[in-house]
Scaffold this active site. Structure first.
Site, PDB file in Angstrom:
ATOM      1  CE  LYS A  79      71.493  17.539   1.927  1.00 38.85           C
ATOM      2  NZ  LYS A  79      70.705  16.624   3.145  1.00 38.85           N
ATOM      3  CB  CYS A  80      71.196  25.605   2.920  1.00 36.58           C
ATOM      4  SG  CYS A  80      71.154  26.041   0.964  1.00 36.58           S
ATOM      5  CB  THR A  83      70.639  19.158  10.582  1.00 31.01           C
ATOM      6  OG1 THR A  83      70.345  18.438   9.243  1.00 31.01           O
ATOM      7  CG2 THR A  83      70.725  18.056  11.448  1.00 31.01           C
ATOM      8  CD1 TRP A  84      75.088  23.662  13.619  1.00 30.96           C
ATOM      9  CD2 TRP A  84      76.194  24.480  11.471  1.00 30.96           C
ATOM     10  NE1 TRP A  84      76.347  24.202  13.849  1.00 30.96           N
ATOM     11  CE2 TRP A  84      76.802  24.758  12.790  1.00 30.96           C
ATOM     12  CE3 TRP A  84      76.299  24.972  10.474  1.00 30.96           C
ATOM     13  CZ2 TRP A  84      77.985  25.576  12.598  1.00 30.96           C
ATOM     14  CZ3 TRP A  84      77.283  25.862  10.201  1.00 30.96           C
ATOM     15  CH2 TRP A  84      78.363  26.024  11.205  1.00 30.96           C
ATOM     16  CG  HIS A 141      63.073  22.269   3.098  1.00 33.01           C
ATOM     17  ND1 HIS A 141      64.400  22.900   3.889  1.00 33.01           N
ATOM     18  CD2 HIS A 141      63.500  20.846   3.455  1.00 33.01           C
ATOM     19  CE1 HIS A 141      65.348  21.795   4.122  1.00 33.01           C
ATOM     20  NE2 HIS A 141      64.663  20.804   4.047  1.00 33.01           N
ATOM     21  NE  ARG A 163      76.931  24.096   2.801  1.00 29.71           N
ATOM     22  CZ  ARG A 163      77.211  22.921   3.159  1.00 29.71           C
ATOM     23  NH1 ARG A 163      76.062  21.954   2.850  1.00 29.71           N
ATOM     24  NH2 ARG A 163      78.306  22.340   3.287  1.00 29.71           N
ATOM     25  CE  LYS A 298      84.641  14.653   3.018  1.00 28.00           C
ATOM     26  NZ  LYS A 298      85.008  15.090   1.678  1.00 28.00           N
ATOM     27  N   GLY A 299      80.194  18.417   6.201  1.00 28.13           N
ATOM     28  CA  GLY A 299      79.820  19.388   7.303  1.00 28.13           C
ATOM     29  C   GLY A 299      81.049  20.728   7.113  1.00 28.13           C
TER      30      GLY A 299
HETATM   31  N1  LIG Z   1      76.339  20.607  12.947  1.00 26.51           N
HETATM   32  C1  LIG Z   1      76.438  20.638  11.811  1.00 26.51           C
HETATM   33  N2  LIG Z   1      77.527  21.562  11.505  1.00 26.51           N
HETATM   34  C2  LIG Z   1      77.887  22.035  10.093  1.00 26.51           C
HETATM   35  N3  LIG Z   1      77.459  21.381   9.168  1.00 26.51           N
HETATM   36  C3  LIG Z   1      76.466  20.485   9.330  1.00 26.51           C
HETATM   37  C4  LIG Z   1      75.934  20.022  10.712  1.00 26.51           C
HETATM   38  N4  LIG Z   1      74.985  19.293  10.593  1.00 26.51           N
HETATM   39  C5  LIG Z   1      74.903  18.923   9.465  1.00 26.51           C
HETATM   40  N5  LIG Z   1      75.755  19.528   8.283  1.00 26.51           N
HETATM   41  C6  LIG Z   1      75.752  19.552   7.025  1.00 26.51           C
HETATM   42  O1  LIG Z   1      74.763  20.313   6.675  1.00 26.51           O
HETATM   43  C7  LIG Z   1      74.410  19.616   5.389  1.00 26.51           C
HETATM   44  C8  LIG Z   1      72.958  19.300   5.287  1.00 26.51           C
HETATM   45  O2  LIG Z   1      72.116  20.123   5.162  1.00 26.51           O
HETATM   46  P1  LIG Z   1      70.621  20.238   5.667  1.00 26.51           P
HETATM   47  O3  LIG Z   1      70.502  19.854   7.134  1.00 26.51           O
HETATM   48  O4  LIG Z   1      69.991  21.320   5.194  1.00 26.51           O
HETATM   49  O5  LIG Z   1      69.831  18.903   4.920  1.00 26.51           O
HETATM   50  S1  LIG Z   1      68.433  18.575   4.930  1.00 26.51           S
HETATM   51  O6  LIG Z   1      68.133  19.502   3.651  1.00 26.51           O
HETATM   52  O7  LIG Z   1      67.535  19.164   5.988  1.00 26.51           O
HETATM   53  O8  LIG Z   1      68.171  17.262   4.581  1.00 26.51           O
HETATM   54  C9  LIG Z   1      75.516  18.650   4.826  1.00 26.51           C
HETATM   55  O9  LIG Z   1      76.476  19.352   4.368  1.00 26.51           O
HETATM   56  P2  LIG Z   1      77.459  18.404   3.461  1.00 26.51           P
HETATM   57  O10 LIG Z   1      78.396  17.662   4.401  1.00 26.51           O
HETATM   58  O11 LIG Z   1      78.179  19.403   2.676  1.00 26.51           O
HETATM   59  O12 LIG Z   1      76.951  17.445   2.556  1.00 26.51           O
HETATM   60  C10 LIG Z   1      75.704  18.213   6.607  1.00 26.51           C
HETATM   61  O13 LIG Z   1      77.068  17.439   6.689  1.00 26.51           O
END
Ligand SMILES: Nc1ncnc2c1ncn2[C@@H]1O[C@H](COP(=O)(O)OS(=O)(=O)O)[C@@H](OP(=O)(O)O)[C@H]1O
Length: 331
Positions: A79-80, A83-84, A141, A163, A298-299
């Protein structure tokens, strides 16, 4: 002559990470401290909390995963921004192979373009990682202390993304309640657990600190980034990442706006607009079906304020502040 233990001696031999095998793995996992509270029970393995089924995979990894000096490992706590970071690093590294208009990110969820070393894609075991051509782009992770020691000695590159803890916590809480049907964890209870260091891959602060300290000692091999930093200066962050990964943008790329294109392709707005990230998903077993959309919510930076009271925020700030004191790392 080898001394063969009698049956009674055999059962007295303690199962430890050093002598655990597929036959005694379940026995070993039973020796670990177990705690419930999140959507699934977790065990404490080498001072970090994780799902029990991961322990065997982590142990296996030590023998099977052979780090290469050309490897790039994207390390995060869940969740940090995993994906991004996967999307950004994949796009930067492969920019000479794929055009922006016909790019794998337009048809694949970023999570499945970069495999986790501890849980290679569903249906693939660790041996799969060894079949990948160099340079491999991998993710994890796991805390630094759980990576095979050759990861440091072979000098492969690690990018760590952390994060702001309150946003990471709120994101985790939403994810937990979404991923397992019927899960309804109260925010207050989740906060107490998180502040006690009890969260998947937690304690949160220890995970960050391990990579933070390593990035100070080996800055050429470990890059420490913050989600908020990429949000506020995306193009600069993309340039920094490209340089660290050994593929800086050329003058020609700079003048044709490649950094901007990378940022745009990997943006939350773009990725969430794609069909592939709105539909479908992958069955991970253990009653977990991971929808592609679950990696996006939300991102944004600061969404914690929409969920946590001031008291809750103060509590987490205080705990994290104390744990990071003197390290030079702050949020
Ligand atoms: N492209 C992009 N840009 C900005 N933020 C993004 C992006 N993609 C995913 N997110 C946000 O990242 C949060 C998910 O974290 P992870 O990708 O680490 O999740 S995981 O642990 O791999 O399941 C989750 O954060 P929150 O929205 O605060 O829940 C995602 O919304």
């Amino acid at each position: 002559m080898a001394c063969i233990p009698s049956k009674s001696e055999e059962s007295a031999i303690e199962v430890s990470p050093e002598n655990v095998s597929s036959e005694n793995l379940e026995d070993f996992i039973r020796t670990l401290q177990t705690r419930e509270g999140w959507s699934q029970p977790m065990v404490l393995y080498k001072n970090y909390w994780c799902r029990p089924h991961l322990v065997g995979k982590i142990i296996l990894l030590q023998d099977i995963f052979k780090p290469r000096s050309s490897d790039i490992i994207l390390a995060t706590q869940p969740k940090c921004g995993t994906t991004w970071l996967k999307a950004l690093a994949f796009t930067i590294i492969n920019r000479s192979r794929y055009s922006f208009s016909d790019h794998p990110l337009l048809s694949s969820n970023p999570q499945y373009l970069v495999p986790f070393i501890e849980i290679p894609d569903p249906g693939r075991d660790h041996a799969y990682l060894e079949t990948l051509p160099s340079p491999r782009l991998l993710s994890t992770h796991l805390p630094l202390s759980m990576l095979p020691s050759e990861t440091s000695s072979c000098c492969c590159r690690i990018v760590y993304l952390c994060r702001e803890p309150k946003d990471a916590f709120v994101s985790r809480w939403h994810f937990e309640n979404k991923i397992v049907k019927g899960s309804n964890i109260e925010l207050n209870k989740a906060l107490d657990m998180f502040c006690e260091g009890f969260s998947p891959s937690g304690p949160f602060w220890n995970h960050c600190l391990e990579y933070w300290k390593e990035s100070l000692v080996r800055p050429n091999e470990v890059l420490f980034l913050k989600y908020e930093g990429i949000k506020s200066h995306p193009e600069e962050s993309v340039r920094q990442l490209a340089k660290f990964l050994g593929v800086p943008f050329t003058a020609e790329e700079e003048s044709s706006g490649v950094a901007q294109e990378v940022v745009k392709l990997c943006s939350f707005e773009n990725l969430t607009s794609l069909k592939v990230n709105q539909t479908g998903g992958v069955d991970h077993g253990n009653k977990i079906f991971v929808e592609n959309s679950v990696f996006f919510r939300k991102g944004s930076v600061g969404d914690w304020a929409n969920h946590m009271s001031e008291d809750m925020a103060e509590k987490l700030d205080r705990v994290v502040g104390e744990k990071l004191k003197g390290s030079g790392l702050a949020f």
